[in-house]
Design a protein around this motif. Structure first.
Motif, PDB file in Angstrom:
ATOM      1  N   ASP A 109       0.896  -1.086   0.052  1.00 23.66           N
ATOM      2  CA  ASP A 109       0.127  -0.021   0.153  1.00 23.66           C
ATOM      3  C   ASP A 109       0.850   1.288  -0.013  1.00 23.66           C
ATOM      4  O   ASP A 109       1.485   1.568   1.167  1.00 23.66           O
ATOM      5  N   VAL A 110       0.886   1.763  -1.207  1.00 22.35           N
ATOM      6  CA  VAL A 110       1.993   3.118  -1.387  1.00 22.35           C
ATOM      7  C   VAL A 110       1.343   4.334  -0.687  1.00 22.35           C
ATOM      8  O   VAL A 110       2.295   5.097  -0.488  1.00 22.35           O
ATOM      9  N   ASN A 111       0.149   4.055  -0.258  1.00 23.79           N
ATOM     10  CA  ASN A 111      -0.269   5.447   0.585  1.00 23.79           C
ATOM     11  C   ASN A 111      -0.246   4.946   2.204  1.00 23.79           C
ATOM     12  O   ASN A 111      -0.896   5.751   2.957  1.00 23.79           O
ATOM     13  N   ASP A 112       0.290   4.113   2.583  1.00 21.73           N
ATOM     14  CA  ASP A 112       0.538   3.752   3.980  1.00 21.73           C
ATOM     15  C   ASP A 112       2.181   3.454   4.266  1.00 21.73           C
ATOM     16  O   ASP A 112       2.449   2.839   5.131  1.00 21.73           O
ATOM     17  N   ILE A 113       2.783   4.645   3.618  1.00 18.73           N
ATOM     18  CA  ILE A 113       4.453   4.422   3.937  1.00 18.73           C
ATOM     19  C   ILE A 113       4.392   5.475   5.142  1.00 18.73           C
ATOM     20  O   ILE A 113       4.961   6.846   4.897  1.00 18.73           O
ATOM     21  N   THR A 114       4.073   5.068   6.438  1.00 15.85           N
ATOM     22  CA  THR A 114       4.048   6.071   7.461  1.00 15.85           C
ATOM     23  C   THR A 114       5.224   6.181   8.421  1.00 15.85           C
ATOM     24  O   THR A 114       5.477   6.953   9.248  1.00 15.85           O
ATOM     25  N   THR A 115       6.074   4.944   8.371  1.00 15.70           N
ATOM     26  CA  THR A 115       7.207   4.781   9.333  1.00 15.70           C
ATOM     27  C   THR A 115       8.135   4.147   8.323  1.00 15.70           C
ATOM     28  O   THR A 115       8.172   3.814   7.348  1.00 15.70           O
ATOM     29  N   SER A 116       9.499   4.477   8.937  1.00 15.64           N
ATOM     30  CA  SER A 116      10.679   3.832   8.363  1.00 15.64           C
ATOM     31  C   SER A 116      10.681   2.350   8.043  1.00 15.64           C
ATOM     32  O   SER A 116      11.023   1.749   6.981  1.00 15.64           O
ATOM     33  N   ASP A 117      10.093   1.426   8.926  1.00 15.45           N
ATOM     34  CA  ASP A 117       9.924   0.175   9.013  1.00 15.45           C
ATOM     35  C   ASP A 117       9.224  -0.005   7.757  1.00 15.45           C
ATOM     36  O   ASP A 117       9.532  -1.055   6.819  1.00 15.45           O
ATOM     37  N   LYS A 118       7.948   0.562   7.647  1.00 14.46           N
ATOM     38  CA  LYS A 118       7.020   0.179   6.357  1.00 14.46           C
ATOM     39  C   LYS A 118       7.852   0.435   5.217  1.00 14.46           C
ATOM     40  O   LYS A 118       7.371  -0.124   4.154  1.00 14.46           O
ATOM     41  N   ASN A 119       8.305   1.655   5.013  1.00 13.99           N
ATOM     42  CA  ASN A 119       9.334   2.077   4.041  1.00 13.99           C
ATOM     43  C   ASN A 119       9.942   1.024   3.422  1.00 13.99           C
ATOM     44  O   ASN A 119      10.213   0.553   2.231  1.00 13.99           O
ATOM     45  N   LEU A 120      10.959   0.501   4.365  1.00 12.15           N
ATOM     46  CA  LEU A 120      12.035  -0.393   4.193  1.00 12.15           C
ATOM     47  C   LEU A 120      11.379  -1.751   3.626  1.00 12.15           C
ATOM     48  O   LEU A 120      11.913  -2.490   2.616  1.00 12.15           O
ATOM     49  N   ASN A 121      10.318  -2.267   4.396  1.00 12.76           N
ATOM     50  CA  ASN A 121       9.618  -3.428   4.119  1.00 12.76           C
ATOM     51  C   ASN A 121       8.797  -3.422   2.606  1.00 12.76           C
ATOM     52  O   ASN A 121       8.738  -4.495   1.755  1.00 12.76           O
ATOM     53  N   ALA A 122       8.352  -2.386   2.492  1.00 14.38           N
ATOM     54  CA  ALA A 122       7.594  -2.020   1.152  1.00 14.38           C
ATOM     55  C   ALA A 122       8.639  -2.319   0.122  1.00 14.38           C
ATOM     56  O   ALA A 122       8.364  -2.823  -1.072  1.00 14.38           O
ATOM     57  N   ALA A 123       9.834  -1.719   0.188  1.00 18.05           N
ATOM     58  CA  ALA A 123      10.669  -1.450  -0.946  1.00 18.05           C
ATOM     59  C   ALA A 123      11.435  -2.948  -1.133  1.00 18.05           C
ATOM     60  O   ALA A 123      11.636  -3.208  -2.256  1.00 18.05           O
ATOM     61  N   LYS A 124      11.676  -3.727  -0.072  1.00 15.68           N
ATOM     62  CA  LYS A 124      12.122  -4.940  -0.291  1.00 15.68           C
ATOM     63  C   LYS A 124      11.232  -5.895  -0.950  1.00 15.68           C
ATOM     64  O   LYS A 124      11.685  -6.627  -1.793  1.00 15.68           O
ATOM     65  N   LYS A 125       9.883  -5.777  -0.793  1.00 18.73           N
ATOM     66  CA  LYS A 125       8.811  -6.598  -1.460  1.00 18.73           C
ATOM     67  C   LYS A 125       8.948  -6.142  -2.940  1.00 18.73           C
ATOM     68  O   LYS A 125       8.691  -6.799  -3.811  1.00 18.73           O
ATOM     69  N   LEU A 126       8.855  -4.896  -3.265  1.00 20.00           N
ATOM     70  CA  LEU A 126       8.863  -4.321  -4.420  1.00 20.00           C
ATOM     71  C   LEU A 126      10.025  -4.797  -5.501  1.00 20.00           C
ATOM     72  O   LEU A 126      10.010  -4.915  -6.471  1.00 20.00           O
ATOM     73  N   SER A 127      11.320  -4.560  -4.734  1.00 23.31           N
ATOM     74  CA  SER A 127      12.483  -4.866  -5.211  1.00 23.31           C
ATOM     75  C   SER A 127      12.693  -6.585  -5.687  1.00 23.31           C
ATOM     76  O   SER A 127      12.806  -6.553  -6.708  1.00 23.31           O
ATOM     77  N   ALA A 128      12.080  -7.206  -4.835  1.00 24.53           N
ATOM     78  CA  ALA A 128      11.875  -8.718  -4.999  1.00 24.53           C
ATOM     79  C   ALA A 128      11.063  -8.754  -6.301  1.00 24.53           C
ATOM     80  O   ALA A 128      11.305  -9.980  -7.110  1.00 24.53           O
ATOM     81  N   THR A 129      10.385  -8.247  -6.766  1.00 21.78           N
ATOM     82  CA  THR A 129       9.358  -8.272  -7.956  1.00 21.78           C
ATOM     83  C   THR A 129       9.552  -7.415  -9.205  1.00 21.78           C
ATOM     84  O   THR A 129       9.124  -7.420 -10.267  1.00 21.78           O
ATOM     85  N   ILE A 130      10.334  -6.255  -9.003  1.00 24.34           N
ATOM     86  CA  ILE A 130      10.492  -5.229  -9.927  1.00 24.34           C
ATOM     87  C   ILE A 130      11.088  -5.756 -11.259  1.00 24.34           C
ATOM     88  O   ILE A 130      10.741  -5.422 -12.205  1.00 24.34           O
ATOM     89  N   GLY A 131      12.014  -6.774 -11.407  1.00 23.36           N
ATOM     90  CA  GLY A 131      12.765  -7.471 -12.631  1.00 23.36           C
ATOM     91  C   GLY A 131      11.529  -7.964 -13.128  1.00 23.36           C
ATOM     92  O   GLY A 131      11.799  -8.072 -14.545  1.00 23.36           O
ATOM     93  N   LYS A 132      10.284  -8.652 -12.879  1.00 22.43           N
ATOM     94  CA  LYS A 132       9.569  -9.080 -13.712  1.00 22.43           C
ATOM     95  C   LYS A 132       8.228  -8.216 -14.006  1.00 22.43           C
ATOM     96  O   LYS A 132       7.364  -8.730 -14.751  1.00 22.43           O
ATOM     97  N   SER A 133       8.442  -6.798 -13.614  1.00 17.44           N
ATOM     98  CA  SER A 133       7.038  -6.017 -13.869  1.00 17.44           C
ATOM     99  C   SER A 133       7.216  -5.360 -15.271  1.00 17.44           C
ATOM    100  O   SER A 133       6.034  -5.087 -15.489  1.00 17.44           O
ATOM    101  N   GLY A 134       8.426  -5.360 -15.778  1.00 11.49           N
ATOM    102  CA  GLY A 134       8.416  -4.361 -16.960  1.00 11.49           C
ATOM    103  C   GLY A 134       8.561  -3.040 -16.890  1.00 11.49           C
ATOM    104  O   GLY A 134       8.777  -2.437 -17.943  1.00 11.49           O
ATOM    105  N   ILE A 135       8.841  -2.751 -15.704  1.00 12.86           N
ATOM    106  CA  ILE A 135       9.024  -1.335 -15.403  1.00 12.86           C
ATOM    107  C   ILE A 135      10.473  -1.080 -15.653  1.00 12.86           C
ATOM    108  O   ILE A 135      11.449  -1.580 -15.195  1.00 12.86           O
TER     109      ILE A 135
END
Length: 199
Positions: free
Chosen positions: A92-118
């Motif tokens: 949920d990119v509209n719920d990045i309200t703490t540093s932990d949420k930021n880093l956890n979200a980034a790790k999830k996205l990083s694990a998938t970004i290679g297959k996203s076509g972005i």
């Protein structure tokens, strides 16, 4: 020396990951002062890597490859829409309200970004450890290290363009300066210190 380098890299991963914990990254609470918002203004992300002492030497901060991906676009009400190819991550990119949420979200996205076509935009730091990405559309960006060279490794993190400062001013040009020091006490590395400055 090999063990020392491994320990250094391990702590660089831990402490450099905190580069993205404040300022423009704690986003939803900043949705104020809409009158000052310029929907057409472009932004930028600049990262400055500081010297990292490793024993009697300093790691090389030149030639570190850094990639950015636009993972979300911005709505007229200054909230974010995640790219549909990343919706399966559950982030949920509209719920990045703490540093932990930021880093956890980034790790999830990083694990998938290679297959996203972005498509990534990748640049290397100059001899001063600086890299800038300019003329960026507004949105949310995943920043990750593509090649640490001989510097070390930092964890991926998210950056919002723009973010709000002091509840009044929208900031479109985001800059990070990392300060990392590795202490002399190698037993447990209790003297590892970390500081970050944000502009």
């Amino acid at each position: 020396k090999a063990n020392l380098r491994k320990k250094c890299c391990r702590y660089l991963i831990t402490f450099l990951s905190a580069i993205a914990v404040t300022a423009g990254l704690l986003i939803p609470a900043q949705i104020k002062a809409a009158d000052s918002y310029d929907k057409d203004k472009k932004g930028s992300i600049t990262i400055n890597l500081d010297d990292v002492k490793q024993g009697d030497s300093i790691t090389n901060k030149a030639g570190v490859s850094v990639s950015i991906y636009q993972v979300a676009s911005i709505r007229i009400n200054i909230s974010f829409d995640i790219n549909s190819s990343l919706s399966s991550t559950g982030v949920d990119v509209n719920d990045i309200t703490t540093s932990d949420k930021n880093l956890n979200a980034a790790k999830k996205l990083s694990a998938t970004i290679g297959k996203s076509g972005i498509t990534a935009t990748t640049k290397k730091t100059d001899r001063n450890g600086k890299v800038s990405f300019t003329n960026l559309p507004q949105g949310m960006y995943l920043v990750e290290e593509a090649d640490g060279a001989s510097y070390g490794t930092f964890s991926p993190f998210l950056v919002a363009i723009p973010y709000m400062e002091d509840g009044q001013n929208w900031i479109y040009d985001v800059e990070y300066l990392s300060h990392v020091q590795i202490g002399e006490n190698l037993i447990g590395w209790d003297s590892v210190l970390h500081l970050c400055d944000y502009f």
